[in-house]
Design a protein around this motif. Structure first.
Motif, PDB file in Angstrom:
ATOM      1  N   ASN A  65      -0.746  56.123  -3.665  1.00 17.14           N
ATOM      2  CA  ASN A  65      -0.749  55.608  -5.028  1.00 17.14           C
ATOM      3  C   ASN A  65      -0.725  54.085  -5.020  1.00 17.14           C
ATOM      4  OD1 ASN A  65      -0.643  58.243  -6.045  1.00 17.14           O
ATOM      5  ND2 ASN A  65       1.581  58.279  -5.920  1.00 17.14           N
ATOM      6  N   ARG A  66      -0.983  53.477  -6.168  1.00 13.92           N
ATOM      7  CA  ARG A  66      -1.039  52.015  -6.245  1.00 13.92           C
ATOM      8  C   ARG A  66       0.282  51.376  -5.831  1.00 13.92           C
ATOM      9  NH1 ARG A  66      -0.079  47.784  -5.680  1.00 13.92           N
ATOM     10  NH2 ARG A  66      -0.609  45.880  -6.822  1.00 13.92           N
ATOM     11  N   ILE A  67       1.394  51.922  -6.274  1.00 10.59           N
ATOM     12  CA  ILE A  67       2.698  51.382  -5.917  1.00 10.59           C
ATOM     13  C   ILE A  67       3.402  52.397  -5.029  1.00 10.59           C
ATOM     14  CG2 ILE A  67       4.889  50.488  -6.766  1.00 10.59           C
ATOM     15  CD1 ILE A  67       2.503  48.803  -7.571  1.00 10.59           C
ATOM     16  N   ALA A  68       3.785  51.986  -3.828  1.00  5.29           N
ATOM     17  CA  ALA A  68       4.336  52.918  -2.840  1.00  5.29           C
ATOM     18  C   ALA A  68       5.850  53.028  -2.885  1.00  5.29           C
ATOM     19  CB  ALA A  68       3.894  52.500  -1.437  1.00  5.29           C
ATOM     20  N   LEU A  69       6.501  52.403  -3.850  1.00  5.74           N
ATOM     21  CA  LEU A  69       7.959  52.482  -3.910  1.00  5.74           C
ATOM     22  C   LEU A  69       8.419  53.933  -3.971  1.00  5.74           C
ATOM     23  CD1 LEU A  69       9.060  49.631  -6.355  1.00  5.74           C
ATOM     24  CD2 LEU A  69       9.609  49.832  -3.928  1.00  5.74           C
ATOM     25  N   ASP A 116      11.886  58.862 -23.950  1.00  7.08           N
ATOM     26  CA  ASP A 116      12.103  57.625 -23.189  1.00  7.08           C
ATOM     27  C   ASP A 116      12.238  57.947 -21.703  1.00  7.08           C
ATOM     28  OD1 ASP A 116      12.484  54.942 -22.623  1.00  7.08           O
ATOM     29  OD2 ASP A 116      14.630  54.984 -23.078  1.00  7.08           O
ATOM     30  N   PRO A 117      11.119  58.156 -21.009  1.00  8.08           N
ATOM     31  CA  PRO A 117      11.191  58.477 -19.583  1.00  8.08           C
ATOM     32  C   PRO A 117      11.644  57.285 -18.752  1.00  8.08           C
ATOM     33  CG  PRO A 117       8.913  58.130 -20.255  1.00  8.08           C
ATOM     34  CD  PRO A 117       9.734  58.094 -21.507  1.00  8.08           C
ATOM     35  N   VAL A 118      12.219  57.585 -17.596  1.00  7.87           N
ATOM     36  CA  VAL A 118      12.558  56.524 -16.650  1.00  7.87           C
ATOM     37  C   VAL A 118      11.314  56.187 -15.835  1.00  7.87           C
ATOM     38  CG1 VAL A 118      14.962  57.254 -16.494  1.00  7.87           C
ATOM     39  CG2 VAL A 118      13.298  58.106 -14.813  1.00  7.87           C
ATOM     40  N   THR A 119      11.279  54.976 -15.281  1.00  4.63           N
ATOM     41  CA  THR A 119      10.243  54.647 -14.314  1.00  4.63           C
ATOM     42  C   THR A 119      10.715  55.135 -12.943  1.00  4.63           C
ATOM     43  OG1 THR A 119      10.988  52.484 -13.501  1.00  4.63           O
ATOM     44  CG2 THR A 119       9.881  52.542 -15.652  1.00  4.63           C
ATOM     45  N   GLU A 120       9.758  55.309 -12.050  1.00  2.00           N
ATOM     46  CA  GLU A 120      10.083  55.798 -10.710  1.00  2.00           C
ATOM     47  C   GLU A 120      10.608  54.697  -9.802  1.00  2.00           C
ATOM     48  OE1 GLU A 120       6.110  53.945 -10.065  1.00  2.00           O
ATOM     49  OE2 GLU A 120       7.239  54.847 -11.716  1.00  2.00           O
ATOM     50  N   LYS A 121      10.585  53.444 -10.265  1.00  4.26           N
ATOM     51  CA  LYS A 121      10.894  52.284  -9.421  1.00  4.26           C
ATOM     52  C   LYS A 121      12.393  52.002  -9.401  1.00  4.26           C
ATOM     53  CE  LYS A 121       6.380  50.407 -10.687  1.00  4.26           C
ATOM     54  NZ  LYS A 121       6.061  51.476 -11.653  1.00  4.26           N
ATOM     55  N   ALA A 122      13.170  53.013  -9.038  1.00  6.80           N
ATOM     56  CA  ALA A 122      14.621  52.863  -9.002  1.00  6.80           C
ATOM     57  C   ALA A 122      15.039  52.012  -7.812  1.00  6.80           C
ATOM     58  CB  ALA A 122      15.277  54.227  -8.938  1.00  6.80           C
ATOM     59  N   GLN A 151       7.524  45.925  -9.100  1.00  8.69           N
ATOM     60  CA  GLN A 151       8.844  46.131  -8.489  1.00  8.69           C
ATOM     61  C   GLN A 151       9.839  45.344  -9.327  1.00  8.69           C
ATOM     62  OE1 GLN A 151       9.082  44.553  -4.521  1.00  8.69           O
ATOM     63  NE2 GLN A 151      10.784  45.842  -3.905  1.00  8.69           N
ATOM     64  N   HIS A 152      10.318  45.968 -10.399  1.00 13.32           N
ATOM     65  CA  HIS A 152      11.044  45.214 -11.422  1.00 13.32           C
ATOM     66  C   HIS A 152      12.560  45.256 -11.294  1.00 13.32           C
ATOM     67  CE1 HIS A 152      10.448  49.260 -13.382  1.00 13.32           C
ATOM     68  NE2 HIS A 152      11.762  49.108 -13.477  1.00 13.32           N
ATOM     69  N   LEU A 153      13.088  45.887 -10.241  1.00 17.07           N
ATOM     70  CA  LEU A 153      14.533  45.961 -10.074  1.00 17.07           C
ATOM     71  C   LEU A 153      14.939  45.523  -8.667  1.00 17.07           C
ATOM     72  CD1 LEU A 153      15.358  49.429 -11.700  1.00 17.07           C
ATOM     73  CD2 LEU A 153      15.646  47.175 -12.740  1.00 17.07           C
ATOM     74  N   MET A 163      -2.185  38.411  -0.225  1.00 15.59           N
ATOM     75  CA  MET A 163      -1.571  38.827  -1.485  1.00 15.59           C
ATOM     76  C   MET A 163      -0.210  39.421  -1.171  1.00 15.59           C
ATOM     77  SD  MET A 163      -1.515  42.431  -1.773  1.00 15.59           S
ATOM     78  CE  MET A 163      -1.879  42.847  -3.471  1.00 15.59           C
ATOM     79  N   THR A 164       0.591  39.666  -2.207  1.00 15.01           N
ATOM     80  CA  THR A 164       1.933  40.202  -2.003  1.00 15.01           C
ATOM     81  C   THR A 164       2.140  41.382  -2.938  1.00 15.01           C
ATOM     82  OG1 THR A 164       2.677  37.939  -1.546  1.00 15.01           O
ATOM     83  CG2 THR A 164       4.371  39.623  -1.807  1.00 15.01           C
ATOM     84  N   ASP A 165       2.526  42.502  -2.357  1.00 17.80           N
ATOM     85  CA  ASP A 165       2.703  43.728  -3.141  1.00 17.80           C
ATOM     86  C   ASP A 165       4.184  44.019  -3.365  1.00 17.80           C
ATOM     87  OD1 ASP A 165       1.791  46.058  -4.476  1.00 17.80           O
ATOM     88  OD2 ASP A 165       2.189  47.256  -2.692  1.00 17.80           O
ATOM     89  N   LEU A 166       4.887  44.448  -2.319  1.00 17.40           N
ATOM     90  CA  LEU A 166       6.298  44.799  -2.422  1.00 17.40           C
ATOM     91  C   LEU A 166       7.144  43.908  -1.525  1.00 17.40           C
ATOM     92  CD1 LEU A 166       5.990  48.699  -2.318  1.00 17.40           C
ATOM     93  CD2 LEU A 166       6.140  47.228  -4.340  1.00 17.40           C
ATOM     94  N   LEU A 167       8.409  43.737  -1.923  1.00 17.78           N
ATOM     95  CA  LEU A 167       9.343  42.881  -1.183  1.00 17.78           C
ATOM     96  C   LEU A 167      10.570  43.681  -0.768  1.00 17.78           C
ATOM     97  CD1 LEU A 167       9.358  39.744  -3.528  1.00 17.78           C
ATOM     98  CD2 LEU A 167       8.032  40.049  -1.426  1.00 17.78           C
ATOM     99  N   PHE A 168      11.074  43.383   0.439  1.00 19.41           N
ATOM    100  CA  PHE A 168      12.275  44.051   0.932  1.00 19.41           C
ATOM    101  C   PHE A 168      13.144  43.042   1.686  1.00 19.41           C
ATOM    102  CE2 PHE A 168       8.738  47.001   0.852  1.00 19.41           C
ATOM    103  CZ  PHE A 168       9.237  48.007   0.038  1.00 19.41           C
ATOM    104  N   ALA A 169      14.451  43.089   1.412  1.00 17.83           N
ATOM    105  CA  ALA A 169      15.440  42.308   2.157  1.00 17.83           C
ATOM    106  C   ALA A 169      16.489  43.304   2.630  1.00 17.83           C
ATOM    107  CB  ALA A 169      16.046  41.213   1.285  1.00 17.83           C
TER     108      ALA A 169
END
Length: 414
Positions: free
Chosen positions: A127-131, A219-225, A275-277, A402-408
């Motif tokens: 999928n477009r976002i792999a979170l 009001d569904p939740v997003t999957e990006k928990a 990735q909004h959280l 380009m930059t897609d997702l970030l992890f620390a």
């Protein structure tokens, strides 16, 4: 009628061609080094164009190396107990066609070199976002990879024994969230969670479905928990936080609370981006990427990050964002000796004030003085802020195309 912001883009259109004149210093090749132990201020940034994850020391503004990946979107998983990184990957024999092979690749955190791979069923979701398309169990023994064909399932991989174990159907339910040493859960279309428990060999021991914890119609939740400690924080499209505690024998759905008050709603503030959280477990902070927009603007870039105390359910501060930085073909657009005045001054003004932030992804380092990291999908650059005060500190670039997702992923020992 021209919009008021058109003149900003005119400046950018003039400055970018001038920046291409800048000379790029050649790198010294042939050097092979080993990295020290992972540091809390190492940030991993996925790049879908170059099909890799960049490793960046945001404290030293230093590019450390890359971890390769395969075709499509991908999600690296990080072990804290072993010097290893796990990357579910897909390959086609003819690049974009032909026989498909899916594997979980294992890389060393010391050399970023390839160690081995474990074949899995060629079904993993692209999928477009792999979170949350894969998860590492809390004891770091098993990886669950989300599959999506016409049905949904999880591929279970024993990364200690280096073997594929089983495929477990998750009928109608999607994604993979770690919830203990032998437990994962998925989201279901009726608002419930599908919970799978494994035995010590990684095979299914028990499955059950919880009662719905959100309303998917109103009001569904997003999957990006995002997870902090034993709690997953899901946020709905209207800004309602749904905490899920996974510390006990059963998933526990804690009282909900809201990111926005009535005034915020009237001003159309809502979460958005890829990735909004982000969260800081020890400090009990939740970071949300916010923008002003109407319904169905959840993919829009953010202009501010709001910081919340998850214990008090209280907003602590609002951090206005800047454009993370500009790159072209993997090279940073930044002043050097070839730039003549007033180009350096104009370009800095453009970066800090005239170009919209365009931030799509955020993460937070897990040390005592955390940094907030931001990224724009159109550039290989990172914005670095003091996560507690909100002060903008610097840009780190280039890190890729380009930059897609970030992890620390690494925590401080203190």
């Amino acid at each position: 009628m021209r919009s008021k912001g058109n003149w900003r883009w005119w400046f950018v259109g003039v400055l970018v061609p001038c920046a291409i004149w800048a000379q790029v210093k050649p790198e010294q090749t042939g050097q092979v080094e080993k990295l020290p132990s992972p540091h809390p201020r190492w940030v991993f940034a996925t790049d879908l164009v170059l099909e890799r994850t960049s490793v960046v020391d945001v404290e030293q503004s230093r590019f450390l190396g890359v971890v390769p990946a395969g075709y499509g979107t991908f999600l690296p998983l990080f072990s804290r107990r072993r010097p290893e990184i796990y990357v579910p990957s897909t390959y086609y024999s003819r690049r974009t066609r032909g026989e498909r092979t899916d594997v979980v690749e294992i890389y060393s955190t010391e050399s970023l070199g390839f160690l081995t791979e474990i074949p899995i069923p060629p079904k993993r979701a692209l999928n477009r976002i792999a979170l949350n398309h894969a998860a590492l169990s809390d004891d770091e023994r098993f990886v669950a990879v989300f599959n999506w064909t016409t049905g949904t399932s999880l591929s279970i991989v024993d990364v200690e024994r280096r073997q594929f174990v089983a495929e477990i159907d998750t009928p109608g339910c999607s994604l993979a969230y770690a919830a203990g040493p032998r437990r994962f859960f998925s989201l279901c279309p009726d608002g419930s969670a599908f919970v799978v428990e494994l035995d010590d060999e990684g095979r299914e021991r028990q499955r059950r479905r919880t009662a719905p914890f959100f309303n998917p119609r109103s009001d569904p939740v997003t999957e990006k928990a995002v997870r902090a400690g034993a709690i997953w924080y899901f946020v709905s499209f209207e800004g309602v936080v749904h905490p899920v505690d996974v510390s006990g024998e059963e998933l526990r759905f804690l009282p909900t609370w809201s990111l926005v008050d009535e005034q915020d709603r009237q001003q159309s503030w809502r979460t958005g981006g890829a990735q909004h959280l982000a969260a800081h477990a020890r400090l009990g902070l939740l970071f949300a990427l916010m923008h002003q927009g109407g319904p169905d603007t959840h993919k829009e870039a953010g202009t501010e990050v709001w910081v919340f105390d998850v214990r008090e359910h209280k907003r602590l501060r609002r951090i206005p964002l800047r454009f993370p930085g500009a790159t072209i073909y993997g090279f940073a657009i930044e002043p050097d000796a070839s730039w003549r005045w007033p180009l350096p001054w104009l370009w800095q003004r453009a970066l800090d004030h005239w170009i919209p932030p365009l931030v799509k992804s955020i993460t937070v380092t897990q040390d005592a003085q955390p940094l907030l990291i931001t990224a724009c999908e159109f550039a290989g650059a990172l914005g670095v802020y003091d996560a507690r005060s909100g002060e903008f500190l610097r840009r780190v670039q280039p890190i890729g195309w380009m930059t897609d997702l970030l992890f620390a992923p690494y925590e401080s020992s203190q």
